[in-house]
Write an enzyme that holds these catalytic residues in place. Structure first.
Site, mmCIF file in Angstrom:
data_model
loop_
_atom_site.group_PDB
_atom_site.id
_atom_site.type_symbol
_atom_site.label_atom_id
_atom_site.label_comp_id
_atom_site.label_asym_id
_atom_site.label_seq_id
_atom_site.Cartn_x
_atom_site.Cartn_y
_atom_site.Cartn_z
ATOM 1 N N GLN A 189 0.831 -1.196 0.000
ATOM 2 C CA GLN A 189 0.000 0.000 0.000
ATOM 3 C C GLN A 189 0.872 1.254 0.000
ATOM 4 O O GLN A 189 0.355 2.356 -0.094
ATOM 5 C CB GLN A 189 -0.884 0.029 1.256
ATOM 6 N N GLU A 245 0.645 -1.875 4.622
ATOM 7 C CA GLU A 245 1.066 -0.479 4.747
ATOM 8 C C GLU A 245 2.544 -0.435 5.114
ATOM 9 O O GLU A 245 3.303 0.353 4.560
ATOM 10 C CB GLU A 245 0.196 0.217 5.801
ATOM 11 N N ARG A 276 -5.054 7.022 17.247
ATOM 12 C CA ARG A 276 -6.372 7.032 16.599
ATOM 13 C C ARG A 276 -7.425 6.376 17.490
ATOM 14 O O ARG A 276 -8.595 6.731 17.434
ATOM 15 C CB ARG A 276 -6.331 6.402 15.208
ATOM 16 N N ARG A 293 -7.673 -1.718 8.882
ATOM 17 C CA ARG A 293 -8.928 -0.996 8.611
ATOM 18 C C ARG A 293 -9.550 -0.365 9.865
ATOM 19 O O ARG A 293 -10.087 -1.069 10.722
ATOM 20 C CB ARG A 293 -9.908 -1.972 7.962
ATOM 21 N N ALA A 349 -5.829 5.286 5.577
ATOM 22 C CA ALA A 349 -6.666 6.291 6.235
ATOM 23 C C ALA A 349 -7.874 6.655 5.369
ATOM 24 O O ALA A 349 -8.412 7.761 5.483
ATOM 25 C CB ALA A 349 -5.856 7.544 6.604
ATOM 26 N N GLU A 352 -12.681 2.766 5.420
ATOM 27 C CA GLU A 352 -12.659 2.200 6.765
ATOM 28 C C GLU A 352 -13.955 2.342 7.570
ATOM 29 O O GLU A 352 -14.334 1.408 8.297
ATOM 30 C CB GLU A 352 -11.516 2.825 7.581
#
Ligand code: MTE
Ligand code: MOS
Length: 775
Positions: free
Chosen positions: A209, A244, A322, A354, A523, A725
């Site tokens: 990614q 990622e 987050r 996710r 994101a 997401e």
């Protein structure tokens, strides 16, 4: 008619356009890295993994491996010309090959390079490693008990006077919630193929990614500059956050071997090794203390979010951040203090998945809503509504950003009506009263999810657009395709900008050589960022074409209009292909690099204040379940979803994202259970033991609708909102519905406090626990 001359009805933006690779996906002709024709002489690498979770490495005996058939050589930390590190966090705490000691079961120690993959794999298992055991700390509670060492700096968000709020609160609830992790289970596993070039050059095909980070890592490991490394990604067979950063190591090993032996090299682990050696969603234990009043309004929240980070930092800082950013879900807390603990453990380093920590934060919020509801004997939906952010007051988040686009009330009200929630709930309560074994539950839960990378500099993107002189168009941008439909959405944006059909646009694979310094496709921001960058490139070319057309057709620039299929220059219609051809002959540049940076956002981590999110995406789901109180087995019978994607760029793709996200979230919260044994070995590393949802687990009634009236208040591309997401968190409604069904065994007098995954075993034990609690 020239095939490239577009048809009359061209508008594809906001339309149901099918995925550009859809037919190839279903016919098996979409090319993944393992399908590519291998260059002559391609070597194959296989990783050797540790079989100890924490130990000093006393000795590694490679003699049998080196003598095995087909073996070309072995790579260890000593063969790395640059740095033995692929940590994305700049902490330099993630060696490619462990040296001196291992820190988790499954940590790569070396790679065997052989003529065939089978030879490399067999030879890797012939290595003999001697370890000296060190003490292990495997999960959140063990890590906290061992002193709470962290892999990176924790975060604290605070607003209002928590101590005063707690002291004044008429009611108080304390508790802990354990939230399980999740394996990505992408269909295409990790894979990389590196092809050496002249001088220092190397080209890497990676399932990632984040091509620019793979480029950086390969350069760092080889000790060369970024410009010598080109990373290409046509598509991934799923990423879900698991590619990622986790692709870095595989790409680095393939590149190391390719440069060392000057032959191409491919690395693809087996599924069980992939599951053992790559990071997952963080499991959390959230300890909370919540003050509230007699009506169920929350007055103060104090919570600690312990997360199993694993042996290195990876993305655990931003993921746990987050979680705190979503500790509110859609609720206003008059006073709040939340703290993260990204804990060091002797397990694989956990990573993006996710929602990126957001789901764990939100699930804990739903837990204390449930605690309050059962304490007060009310429907949890009433408590949810009582605590929603307001639309003009009561709308400041724990990170001091004002929620300026709140539509949660409308989304929830519409869904409550369309799903017939109240009548169904009343019917379920009645059903439960007369059904001693089977019990039903229903729950409506909201989602509010912040859109933007909290690493503010990531909120930028580039695109490269070429118009050829026959009017056909090449589209490159920095985003990657993992099945989510980003490529087709950005192509729709470009087609719309030029007024041409989608067939005119060739979607190019992502390459660091085309667009530099890209952000991870993550994101949920892929279409927001790359759509705008592509639009910006089109704008530049269009501006030049207008000047050119005005000159050629001798009219004013203002009278040149973009219309379907070309331009209207005064009273002359010029097809796009003809315009491109004449522009070329008149030496007009037909190529442009576009760029976009998200406005408005800023974030100061040290003070815990700022405006980290450009906007919020909203949604809500109602789930209905039936449990068998004798076995714990259950079914999800019906799900209704209303989800906000602003003005959808492609409703068909967006509905697919919502359905897929929900089912993936349901798997996380119900059947997907990661089990490590007391030695730290992952025991659930294959589909035989790790249970992802099947097609047959899709609820028989599954009504998914977009909030079609929603328009992003911010000027995003087409006024759309990110979709990747947020829908995953709609699955929280399944846990809450299970909770109601369990609570029915004691007439809803005790909060069931289901931890997740809420497996049938957990549901059964909760029923038994509640029955016992009553006695
Ligand atoms: N959908 C599919 N089919 N496959 C995936 O790997 N990844 C999800 C989501 N949807 C994923 C997916 C994750 S984790 C993110 S962040 C977004 O897609 C990334 O793509 P986007 O930014 O273009 O939405
Ligand atoms: Mo998604 S977890 O941001 O790759």
């Amino acid at each position: 008619m020239n095939k490239l001359e577009p048809a009359i009805t061209l508008a594809s933006l906001h339309k149901d356009v099918r995925h550009d690779s859809g037919p190839k996906h279903v016919t098996g002709t979409a090319e993944y890295i393992d399908d590519m024709i291998e260059p002559a002489g391609t070597m194959h690498a296989y990783l050797g993994l540790s079989t100890n979770a924490h130990a000093e490495i006393i000795n590694i005996d490679f003699s049998a491996t080196k003598a095995a058939p087909g073996v070309i050589g072995v790579l260890t930390g000593d063969d790395i010309p640059g740095e033995n590190d692929v940590s994305p966090s700049h902490k330099h705490d993630e060696p490619i090959f462990a040296s001196g000691k291992v820190q988790f079961w499954g940590q790569p120690l070396f790679a065997v390079i052989a003529e065939t993959r089978d030879q490399a794999r067999r030879a890797a298992h012939l290595v003999k490693v001697t370890y000296k055991d060190l003490p292990v700390s495997l999960d959140v509670r063990a890590a906290q008990a061992a002193g709470g060492a962290l892999v990176t700096e924790p975060l604290k968000l605070e607003r209002g006077d928590v101590a005063a709020g707690m002291a004044a609160a008429p009611r108080r609830v304390k508790g802990s919630m354990a939230i399980g992790g999740q394996d990505h289970f992408y269909l295409e596993g990790q894979i990389s193929m590196a092809v050496p070039g002249e001088d220092e050059d190397v080209t890497v095909f990676a399932s990632t990614q984040h091509p620019s980070e793979v480029q950086l890592m390969v350069a760092q490991v080889l000790g060369i500059r970024h410009h010598a490394v080109t990373v290409n990604v046509r598509r991934m067979g799923g990423g879900f956050g698991g590619k990622e950063t986790q692709s870095n190591l595989f790409a680095a090993v393939a590149a190391l071997a390719a440069k060392k032996w000057n032959r191409a090299c491919k690395l693809r682990p087996d599924r069980d090794d992939d599951m053992t050696a790559t990071g997952k969603r963080h499991d959390f234990v959230v300890d909370y203390d919540v003050g509230y009043d007699d009506t169920g309004k929350i007055v103060a929240v104090d919570a600690v979010y312990g997360a199993r980070a694993g042996f290195s930092s990876d993305l655990s800082g931003p993921v746990t951040d987050r979680a705190l950013f979503h500790a509110d879900n859609a609720y206003w807390y008059p006073a709040v203090r939340v703290r993260s603990e990204p804990l060091y453990t002797n397990t694989v380093s956990n990573t993006a998945f996710r929602g990126f920590g957001g789901p764990q934060g939100m699930l804990a919020a739903e837990r204390w809503i449930e605690d309050i509801a059962y304490d007060l004997g009310k429907d949890p939906l009433e408590i949810r509504k009582a605590n929603f952010y307001g639309t003009d007051t009561n709308n400041v988040t724990p990170y001091h950003q004002t929620v300026a686009d709140n539509i949660v009330h409308r989304v929830v009200d519409e869904l409550e009506t369309s799903s017939d929630y109240q009548a169904r709930r009343a019917a379920i309560v009645k059903y439960n009263a007369g059904s001693p074994i089977l019990k039903k539950g229903i729950a409506l839960t909201p989602v509010k999810f912040g859109i933007s990378f909290t690493a503010t500099w990531y909120n930028q993107a580039g695109a490269l657009v070429h118009v050829y002189k026959d009017g056909s168009i090449h589209l490159s941008h920095g985003g990657t395709e993992m099945g989510q439909g980003l490529y087709v959405k950005v192509a729709q944006v470009l087609a719309d900008a030029f007024g041409v059909g989608l067939d005119v646009i060739k979607i190019m694979g992502t390459s660091t050589g085309k667009v530099p310094n890209t952000s991870a496709t993550a994101a949920s921001s892929g279409s927001d960022l790359n759509g705008m960058a592509a639009w910006d490139a089109a704008r530049q070319i269009k501006e030049r074409l207008v000047v050119h057309a005005a000159r050629l057709y001798q009219c004013s620039e203002a009278s040149v209009q973009w219309v379907a299929g070309g331009i209207q220059a005064g009273d002359k219609f010029v097809p796009f292909a003809e315009l491109a051809a004449s522009a070329y002959l008149n030496r007009v540049q037909l190529s442009a690099a576009g760029f976009y940076q998200v406005p408005k956002i800023h974030w100061d981590r040290a003070t815990g204040r700022g405006h980290p999110f450009y906007y919020f995406a909203y949604g809500a789901a109602v789930s209905e379940v039936t449990i068998d109180t004798l076995s714990g087995e259950y079914t999800v019978d019906r799900v209704d979803i209303l989800h906000d994607v602003g003005r959808s760029l492609n409703p068909a793709i967006d509905i697919g994202q919502i359905e897929g996200g929900f089912i993936q979230g349901m798997g996380w919260l119900t059947t997907e259970e990661l089990v490590w044994d007391d030695k730290g070995q992952l025991r659930t590393k294959a589909p035989s033991t790790y249970k992802i949802p099947l097609a047959s687990d899709v609820p028989p009634v599954f009504n998914v609708k977009l909030a079609e009236w929603s328009v992003n208040k911010e000027p995003t591309i087409g006024r759309s909102k990110a979709v990747g997401e947020p829908p995953l968190m709609l699955a929280m409604s399944v846990v809450e519905a299970l909770s109601m069904a369990v609570a029915s065994v004691v007439d809803y007098t005790i909060a069931p406090r289901l931890d997740t995954p809420a497996t049938p075993e957990r549901v059964l034990m909760a029923c038994e626990r509640l029955k016992g609690g009553r006695q």
